[in-house]
Design a protein around this motif. Structure first.
Motif, PDB file in Angstrom:
ATOM      1  N   ASN A  15      -0.871 -25.356  17.148  1.00  0.00           N
ATOM      2  CA  ASN A  15       0.437 -24.810  17.497  1.00  0.00           C
ATOM      3  C   ASN A  15       0.805 -23.668  16.555  1.00  0.00           C
ATOM      4  O   ASN A  15       1.397 -22.671  16.975  1.00  0.00           O
ATOM      5  CB  ASN A  15       1.489 -25.917  17.429  1.00  0.00           C
ATOM      6  CG  ASN A  15       1.303 -26.966  18.560  1.00  0.00           C
ATOM      7  OD1 ASN A  15       0.819 -26.620  19.649  1.00  0.00           O
ATOM      8  ND2 ASN A  15       1.723 -28.212  18.321  1.00  0.00           N
ATOM      9  N   ARG A  18      -1.010 -20.647  17.575  1.00  0.00           N
ATOM     10  CA  ARG A  18      -0.431 -20.080  18.797  1.00  0.00           C
ATOM     11  C   ARG A  18       0.822 -19.303  18.454  1.00  0.00           C
ATOM     12  O   ARG A  18       1.061 -18.221  18.991  1.00  0.00           O
ATOM     13  CB  ARG A  18      -0.130 -21.219  19.775  1.00  0.00           C
ATOM     14  CG  ARG A  18       0.327 -20.711  21.164  1.00  0.00           C
ATOM     15  CD  ARG A  18       0.647 -21.865  22.080  1.00  0.00           C
ATOM     16  NE  ARG A  18      -0.522 -22.708  22.354  1.00  0.00           N
ATOM     17  CZ  ARG A  18      -0.671 -23.925  21.922  1.00  0.00           C
ATOM     18  NH1 ARG A  18       0.292 -24.486  21.194  1.00  0.00           N
ATOM     19  NH2 ARG A  18      -1.747 -24.646  22.208  1.00  0.00           N
ATOM     20  N   GLU A  19       1.638 -19.809  17.594  1.00  0.00           N
ATOM     21  CA  GLU A  19       2.871 -19.135  17.206  1.00  0.00           C
ATOM     22  C   GLU A  19       2.535 -17.810  16.521  1.00  0.00           C
ATOM     23  O   GLU A  19       3.190 -16.795  16.757  1.00  0.00           O
ATOM     24  CB  GLU A  19       3.693 -20.036  16.265  1.00  0.00           C
ATOM     25  CG  GLU A  19       4.317 -21.246  16.966  1.00  0.00           C
ATOM     26  CD  GLU A  19       5.064 -22.176  15.968  1.00  0.00           C
ATOM     27  OE1 GLU A  19       5.072 -21.816  14.763  1.00  0.00           O
ATOM     28  OE2 GLU A  19       5.612 -23.181  16.410  1.00  0.00           O
ATOM     29  N   SER A  20       1.460 -17.873  15.652  1.00  0.00           N
ATOM     30  CA  SER A  20       1.064 -16.637  14.945  1.00  0.00           C
ATOM     31  C   SER A  20       0.595 -15.574  15.921  1.00  0.00           C
ATOM     32  O   SER A  20       0.908 -14.386  15.799  1.00  0.00           O
ATOM     33  CB  SER A  20      -0.067 -16.940  13.927  1.00  0.00           C
ATOM     34  OG  SER A  20       0.400 -17.816  12.933  1.00  0.00           O
ATOM     35  N   LEU A  21      -0.194 -15.951  16.884  1.00  0.00           N
ATOM     36  CA  LEU A  21      -0.693 -15.007  17.888  1.00  0.00           C
ATOM     37  C   LEU A  21       0.441 -14.425  18.692  1.00  0.00           C
ATOM     38  O   LEU A  21       0.438 -13.237  19.037  1.00  0.00           O
ATOM     39  CB  LEU A  21      -1.718 -15.688  18.804  1.00  0.00           C
ATOM     40  CG  LEU A  21      -3.073 -16.036  18.157  1.00  0.00           C
ATOM     41  CD1 LEU A  21      -3.912 -16.886  19.144  1.00  0.00           C
ATOM     42  CD2 LEU A  21      -3.799 -14.769  17.790  1.00  0.00           C
ATOM     43  N   GLN A  22       1.440 -15.279  19.044  1.00  0.00           N
ATOM     44  CA  GLN A  22       2.587 -14.801  19.819  1.00  0.00           C
ATOM     45  C   GLN A  22       3.354 -13.751  19.030  1.00  0.00           C
ATOM     46  O   GLN A  22       3.793 -12.740  19.575  1.00  0.00           O
ATOM     47  CB  GLN A  22       3.480 -15.983  20.193  1.00  0.00           C
ATOM     48  CG  GLN A  22       2.861 -16.879  21.265  1.00  0.00           C
ATOM     49  CD  GLN A  22       3.720 -18.134  21.554  1.00  0.00           C
ATOM     50  OE1 GLN A  22       4.727 -18.441  20.846  1.00  0.00           O
ATOM     51  NE2 GLN A  22       3.320 -18.894  22.594  1.00  0.00           N
ATOM     52  N   LYS A  23       3.532 -14.003  17.716  1.00  0.00           N
ATOM     53  CA  LYS A  23       4.251 -13.045  16.874  1.00  0.00           C
ATOM     54  C   LYS A  23       3.477 -11.736  16.786  1.00  0.00           C
ATOM     55  O   LYS A  23       4.038 -10.652  16.844  1.00  0.00           O
ATOM     56  CB  LYS A  23       4.451 -13.631  15.466  1.00  0.00           C
ATOM     57  CG  LYS A  23       5.484 -14.743  15.410  1.00  0.00           C
ATOM     58  CD  LYS A  23       5.634 -15.252  13.972  1.00  0.00           C
ATOM     59  CE  LYS A  23       6.674 -16.404  13.886  1.00  0.00           C
ATOM     60  NZ  LYS A  23       6.832 -16.935  12.542  1.00  0.00           N
ATOM     61  N   SER A  24       2.150 -11.871  16.631  1.00  0.00           N
ATOM     62  CA  SER A  24       1.312 -10.666  16.545  1.00  0.00           C
ATOM     63  C   SER A  24       1.391  -9.841  17.810  1.00  0.00           C
ATOM     64  O   SER A  24       1.449  -8.609  17.785  1.00  0.00           O
ATOM     65  CB  SER A  24      -0.151 -11.066  16.260  1.00  0.00           C
ATOM     66  OG  SER A  24      -1.002  -9.955  16.235  1.00  0.00           O
ATOM     67  N   GLN A  25       1.431 -10.484  18.937  1.00  0.00           N
ATOM     68  CA  GLN A  25       1.525  -9.770  20.217  1.00  0.00           C
ATOM     69  C   GLN A  25       2.842  -9.054  20.317  1.00  0.00           C
ATOM     70  O   GLN A  25       2.912  -7.922  20.816  1.00  0.00           O
ATOM     71  CB  GLN A  25       1.346 -10.775  21.366  1.00  0.00           C
ATOM     72  CG  GLN A  25       1.359 -10.132  22.743  1.00  0.00           C
ATOM     73  CD  GLN A  25       0.189  -9.195  22.943  1.00  0.00           C
ATOM     74  OE1 GLN A  25      -0.916  -9.554  22.535  1.00  0.00           O
ATOM     75  NE2 GLN A  25       0.454  -8.042  23.553  1.00  0.00           N
ATOM     76  N   MET A  26       3.887  -9.756  19.872  1.00  0.00           N
ATOM     77  CA  MET A  26       5.216  -9.151  19.918  1.00  0.00           C
ATOM     78  C   MET A  26       5.238  -7.882  19.039  1.00  0.00           C
ATOM     79  O   MET A  26       5.803  -6.872  19.426  1.00  0.00           O
ATOM     80  CB  MET A  26       6.268 -10.162  19.425  1.00  0.00           C
ATOM     81  CG  MET A  26       6.498 -11.324  20.399  1.00  0.00           C
ATOM     82  SD  MET A  26       7.672 -12.553  19.735  1.00  0.00           S
ATOM     83  CE  MET A  26       9.145 -11.571  19.565  1.00  0.00           C
ATOM     84  N   ASP A  29       3.259  -5.152  20.773  1.00  0.00           N
ATOM     85  CA  ASP A  29       4.040  -4.570  21.876  1.00  0.00           C
ATOM     86  C   ASP A  29       5.122  -3.666  21.327  1.00  0.00           C
ATOM     87  O   ASP A  29       5.408  -2.594  21.907  1.00  0.00           O
ATOM     88  CB  ASP A  29       4.670  -5.704  22.720  1.00  0.00           C
ATOM     89  CG  ASP A  29       3.617  -6.512  23.499  1.00  0.00           C
ATOM     90  OD1 ASP A  29       2.469  -5.951  23.655  1.00  0.00           O
ATOM     91  OD2 ASP A  29       3.906  -7.616  23.929  1.00  0.00           O
TER      92      ASP A  29
END
Length: 651
Positions: A15, A18-26, A29
């Motif tokens: 988890n 996953r949170e780290s990847l989501q932040k990186s994507q944000m 972007d």
């Protein structure tokens, strides 16, 4: 720890990832959004800047065009300035400063080239026309300057000045001028003196200065400019006409004449001999001095213009060479005579000696005709000399004079031929070269000359044989042959002919002399010797001693002895009167012949007197019969062959 716990821990970590990847994507972007915003802004800025960039580029290009225009203007102004300066120099003319004048012409040529390649300038055609007009005027002035300089300094060379250029040992005496103008009487020795000075051919000659050296570079520059201006033909024509006439006049001042075969035919021999001697000097002076100096001038003026250089020299010298060679050609073609042979040989010799220099001075295709003319003259002189020598042989053999020498001495034909042969001997080296160079036979040159000389001697001997037969007295016939052949032998021995004809020839002809001397003694003295023999003195009646006929104890008749003495006296006096008129010019031969006669006569006379003299001495008038003592005879024999003159010559 159990499995459930491990799974929970792993889930928790997943988890977090996953949170780290989501932040990186944000974040990614967000950065893409920001960068996209920058790109939009930059495009807007570039669009805003484009008009400014266009204006800047236009300004830069305008500046460059201005710079180019200014530079072109400077060049144009420079050309105008050069034109103005060149025009000023051209208007002043070439007299003041020829070097500066020639620089101005070069500048004008550059200006014409510049404006011919620059058509953007409106007035370029006008400037070009002006420059061309100015250049034409400049070239015309150059032409005038070239003509004036060449004319002013082209003067004929005086004869005395040429003589000063000769080696001191070869400078002619003052009398030479009289000889060469009037054919002086002393000129007959000119050929011989020329022939005797062969060693002088290596002497140093100093060609005269025809044009001051300081002017030659100027004339060269003028000629070069005229060629560049297309005035080559005019330059060549004027140069050749000027120098040709001056060279010909120099030769005339030297004494060279243009003579034909008919002119030569009309000349007296002594005048012809003088002119031959002078011509030999003229040819040497012309080739070594005048033509050599003319070639040097031509080479310097037309240096770098090789075609013009050789062509001009050939044109300048052509007429002078023909005039110089005309006398040689006339001699070679004129009627042959023995008197001309040695002049021909002298002329051939000088032409042969000068041939290498002719080849050097007249090198090049344009001068080929002149070289050929010199070689042809040399060959023609050689051929004529050979034919003349052949004519002489025939002339000697056919010499038909019926005039005899009453005293049996050396005939004028013999002395003439031998003197002629002596000259041939002196000219051995020349004749050797002549035969070696132009004969096609297999004979060696020396043997060929020896054969010719022997044939001349044989022709003389044959002619003498014919002449000897004109004498009525055989004794004089043999004396004549003895004298003449002895003269031939002695002359050959005392000259170069001994080596040429050889010892065999000399020995053979010595024997002929002795044979004729023996024949003379036999024919002239055998008859008188017979009067001193005992044969025929016996008494016809055979009376003993004291007989009526005066016989002695040996039976010899006093009357016969008296008759013998009378016969002896008569014959001896006749021989004395006749043979004391005869001549034996060679002292050695004369004494030898007298001694030989004395050896024949005196012993027989002494013996005869000793044996039969008492018969006469005891009779009446013994001096009537015994007129001579042996001493008297010896003295009288010493008077023989002296060529004494009597009232009536007898043969």
């Amino acid at each position: 720890m159990g499995v459930p716990q491990a799974i929970d821990a792993l889930t928790e970590r997943a988890n977090l990832v996953r949170e780290s990847l989501q932040k990186s994507q944000m974040i990614t972007d967000s950065m893409v959004s920001i960068l996209g915003s920058f790109d939009h802004r930059l495009s807007s800025l570039e669009a805003a800047m484009r008009p400014t960039q266009v204006r800047t580029l236009s300004i830069r290009r305008a500046q460059e065009n201005i710079d180019k225009a200014l530079k072109s203007a400077d060049v144009l102004l420079g050309q105008f300035d050069l034109t103005r300066k060149a025009e000023a120099k051209i208007l002043r003319g070439p007299h003041e400063d020829l070097e500066s004048y020639l620089e101005a012409i070069s500048q004008l040529r550059s200006i014409v080239k510049f404006f011919s390649s620059t058509k953007c300038f409106k007035s370029s055609d006008g400037v070009l026309n002006h420059a061309n007009t100015l250049l034409s005027k400049a070239i015309m002035k150059l032409d005038d300057e070239f003509r004036q300089l060449l004319s002013n300094y082209s003067k004929p060379v005086e004869r005395d000045r040429l003589f000063e250029c000769l080696p001191s040992s070869m400078r002619p005496a003052v009398a030479y001028s009289a000889q060469q103008t009037e054919g002086g009487k002393n000129s007959s020795s000119a050929n011989n003196s020329e022939h005797q000075t062969k060693s002088l051919e290596t002497a140093i000659y100093t060609p005269p200065t025809l044009i001051p050296p300081r002017l030659l570079p100027l004339l060269h520059d003028l000629a070069e400019q005229m060629v560049q201006a297309g005035k080559q033909d005019q330059c060549i024509k004027f140069y050749c006409e000027t120098r040709s006439s001056v060279l010909e006049l120099s030769l005339r001042k030297l004494g060279v004449e243009r003579l034909s075969k008919d002119d030569v035919q009309k000349m007296p021999l002594e005048v012809l001999e003088a002119k031959i001697g002078n011509w030999i000097h003229h040819v040497k002076i012309a080739v070594k001095l005048l033509f050599a100096a003319e070639r040097k001038v031509c080479d310097q003026i037309f240096n770098g213009l090789n075609v013009m250089k050789v062509h001009c020299f050939a044109e300048v010298t052509a007429d002078s060479v023909l005039m110089l060679f005309s006398f040689g050609e006339a001699i070679a073609k004129s009627k042959r005579s023995p008197q001309k042979l040695f002049g021909l040989l002298d002329m051939y010799e000088i032409m042969h000696q000068l041939q290498p220099e002719v080849e050097l001075i007249f090198e090049g295709k344009a001068c080929s005709e002149i070289r050929e003319a010199a070689l042809n003259l040399t060959k023609r002189l050689a051929h004529t000399a050979q034919e003349t020598l052949g004519d002489f042989e025939e002339l000697v053999e056919k010499h038909a004079t019926k005039t005899t020498v009453f005293d049996g001495t050396v005939h004028s034909l013999t002395s003439y031929v031998i003197n002629y042969a002596k000259f041939i001997f002196d000219y051995q080296s020349t004749l050797k070269q002549l035969y070696q160079e132009f004969e096609t036979t297999g004979d060696g040159s020396i043997s060929r000359l020896a054969i010719v000389t022997m044939r001349i001697m044989q022709a003389l001997q044959s002619n003498l044989d014919c002449k000897s037969k004109q004498y009525k007295d055989p004794a004089l016939t043999y004396l004549f042959l003895m004298n003449n052949i002895n003269y031939m032998v002695k002359s050959v021995q005392q000259s170069e002919g001994k080596d040429l004809l050889g010892d065999d020839w000399v020995q053979r002809h010595r024997r002929i002399v002795q044979q004729n001397a023996s024949q003379y003694k036999r024919v002239a003295w055998e008859k008188i010797r017979q009067t001193l023999t005992v044969q025929g003195l016996g008494s016809s009646s055979g009376s003993g001693p004291g007989g009526s006929d005066g016989s002695n104890s040996s039976g010899v008749s006093r009357a016969n002895v008296k008759e013998r003495f009378k016969s002896f006296n008569l014959q001896f006096e006749e021989l004395h009167q006749r043979q004391s008129q005869w001549t034996v010019p060679d002292l050695e031969l004369r004494e030898s012949l007298r001694l030989a006669v004395a050896e024949i006569l005196l012993p027989a006379y002494r013996s005869f007197i000793k044996r039969f003299g008492p018969l006469i001495e005891h009779g009446k008038n013994p001096q009537k019969y015994i007129r001579y003592t042996s001493e008297d005879l010896e003295r009288i024999l010493g008077e023989f062959f002296e060529g004494k003159t009597w009232n009536e010559p007898k043969r």
